[in-house]
Design an enzyme around this catalytic site. Structure first.
Site, short mmCIF file in Angstrom:
data_model
loop_
_atom_site.label_atom_id
_atom_site.label_comp_id
_atom_site.label_asym_id
_atom_site.label_seq_id
_atom_site.Cartn_x
_atom_site.Cartn_y
_atom_site.Cartn_z
N LYS A 139 -7.48 -0.88 -8.09
CA LYS A 139 -8.53 0.12 -7.89
C LYS A 139 -8.66 1.08 -9.06
O LYS A 139 -9.75 1.36 -9.53
CB LYS A 139 -8.27 0.98 -6.63
CG LYS A 139 -8.38 0.27 -5.32
CD LYS A 139 -8.31 1.25 -4.16
CE LYS A 139 -7.03 2.08 -4.10
NZ LYS A 139 -5.81 1.30 -3.88
N ARG B 132 6.82 4.43 -12.20
CA ARG B 132 6.29 5.42 -11.27
C ARG B 132 7.26 5.61 -10.13
O ARG B 132 7.79 4.63 -9.58
CB ARG B 132 4.94 4.91 -10.72
CG ARG B 132 3.81 5.86 -10.97
CD ARG B 132 2.50 5.25 -10.54
NE ARG B 132 2.32 5.27 -9.09
CZ ARG B 132 1.14 5.04 -8.51
NH1 ARG B 132 0.08 4.75 -9.24
NH2 ARG B 132 1.04 5.09 -7.20
N ARG C 223 4.25 1.87 1.53
CA ARG C 223 2.87 2.27 1.20
C ARG C 223 1.88 1.24 1.72
O ARG C 223 0.81 1.59 2.20
CB ARG C 223 2.73 2.45 -0.31
CG ARG C 223 3.29 3.78 -0.78
CD ARG C 223 3.48 3.84 -2.28
NE ARG C 223 2.25 3.62 -3.01
CZ ARG C 223 2.20 3.06 -4.22
NH1 ARG C 223 3.30 2.66 -4.82
NH2 ARG C 223 1.05 2.93 -4.81
P1 AMP Z 1 -2.67 6.21 -5.27
O1 AMP Z 1 -2.49 6.44 -6.72
O2 AMP Z 1 -4.12 6.27 -4.84
O3 AMP Z 1 -1.99 4.98 -4.76
O4 AMP Z 1 -1.99 7.45 -4.53
C1 AMP Z 1 -0.62 7.72 -4.69
C2 AMP Z 1 -0.10 8.58 -3.56
O5 AMP Z 1 -0.82 9.83 -3.52
C3 AMP Z 1 -0.28 8.00 -2.15
O6 AMP Z 1 0.75 7.10 -1.82
C4 AMP Z 1 -0.25 9.27 -1.32
O7 AMP Z 1 1.06 9.77 -1.20
C5 AMP Z 1 -1.02 10.25 -2.19
N1 AMP Z 1 -2.47 10.19 -1.91
C6 AMP Z 1 -3.45 9.82 -2.79
N2 AMP Z 1 -4.66 9.89 -2.23
C7 AMP Z 1 -4.46 10.33 -0.95
C8 AMP Z 1 -5.32 10.59 0.14
N3 AMP Z 1 -6.65 10.39 0.06
N4 AMP Z 1 -4.77 11.05 1.29
C9 AMP Z 1 -3.45 11.25 1.38
N5 AMP Z 1 -2.57 10.99 0.42
C10 AMP Z 1 -3.07 10.55 -0.77
#
Ligand code: AMP
Length: 193
Positions: free
Chosen positions: A14, A134, A145
């Protein structure tokens, strides 16, 4: 300019695709995950509040996440449109975004759904862990996740499908190829630069 979402499991690509699609269409790519990670790096108050949540692979509470999105979409560069990556992830966030759009007098134009099977996304996330280190990319956290995604976020796709917004795209393949597929899928819906 369009209002777009890109959805799919962690590891589907994404973030990479969001940046490319946003550039092609002239809208900012807004990643809540990137904003949280940036705040953690800079040790802001927000960063300190969310650091342990990200490390555990849990979701940040809607109240914090919604406020962040509200502020970000109010910035000038998002006045004409946006591409959200990693938001909304809960039913409460979908509702909040609907409210934001209502206030803007706009609607979502399309939701890109990147499809990739679990084995492939785990493989990619483990490779990224080795590469970038990360802190939420250990195997146990990755599995968690994915579970949280399946439980909380995957069911939301049905809401967008009911609205006729979903553009489904195979996320497996070369990065350029996937970008072309997404742009073609969007163009077929009348979303183009
Ligand atoms: P991502 O990079 O989109 O995979 O996001 C990394 C982490 O950020 C996720 O595993 C959540 O802990 C937090 N996170 C990101 N976007 C959201 C969201 N819309 N709602 C809640 N937690 C979020």
């Amino acid at each position: 300019m369009p209002n777009l979402l890109i959805v799919g499991p962690p590891g589907a690509g994404k973030g990479t695709q969001a940046v490319r699609i946003a550039e092609a269409l002239g809208v900012p790519a807004v990643s809540t995950g990137d904003i949280f990670r940036q705040n953690i790096k800079e040790q802001t108050e927000l960063g300190q509040r969310v650091s342990a949540i990200l490390d555990a692979g849990e979701y940040v509470p809607d109240s914090l996440t919604n406020e962040l999105i509200d502020d970000r979409l109010a910035q000038d560069d998002a006045a004409g449109g946006y591409l959200l990556d990693g938001y909304p992830r809960t039913a409460g966030q979908v509702e909040f975004l609907d409210g934001v759009n209502l206030r803007r007098g706009e609607e979502l134009d399309a939701v890109v759904r990147l499809v990739a099977d679990t084995d492939e996304v785990v493989r990619r996330l483990l490779a990224r862990a080795a590469d970038q280190g990360r802190s939420d990319d250990t195997e146990a956290v990755i599995r968690h996740r994915l579970e949280v995604y399946e439980r909380e976020t995957a069911p939301l796709i049905a809401i967008f499908a009911e609205r006729g917004l979903v553009v489904e795209v195979d996320g497996i393949g070369a990065v350029d190829e996937v970008t072309e597929r997404i742009l073609a899928g969007l163009a077929a819906r009348g979303v183009a630069a």
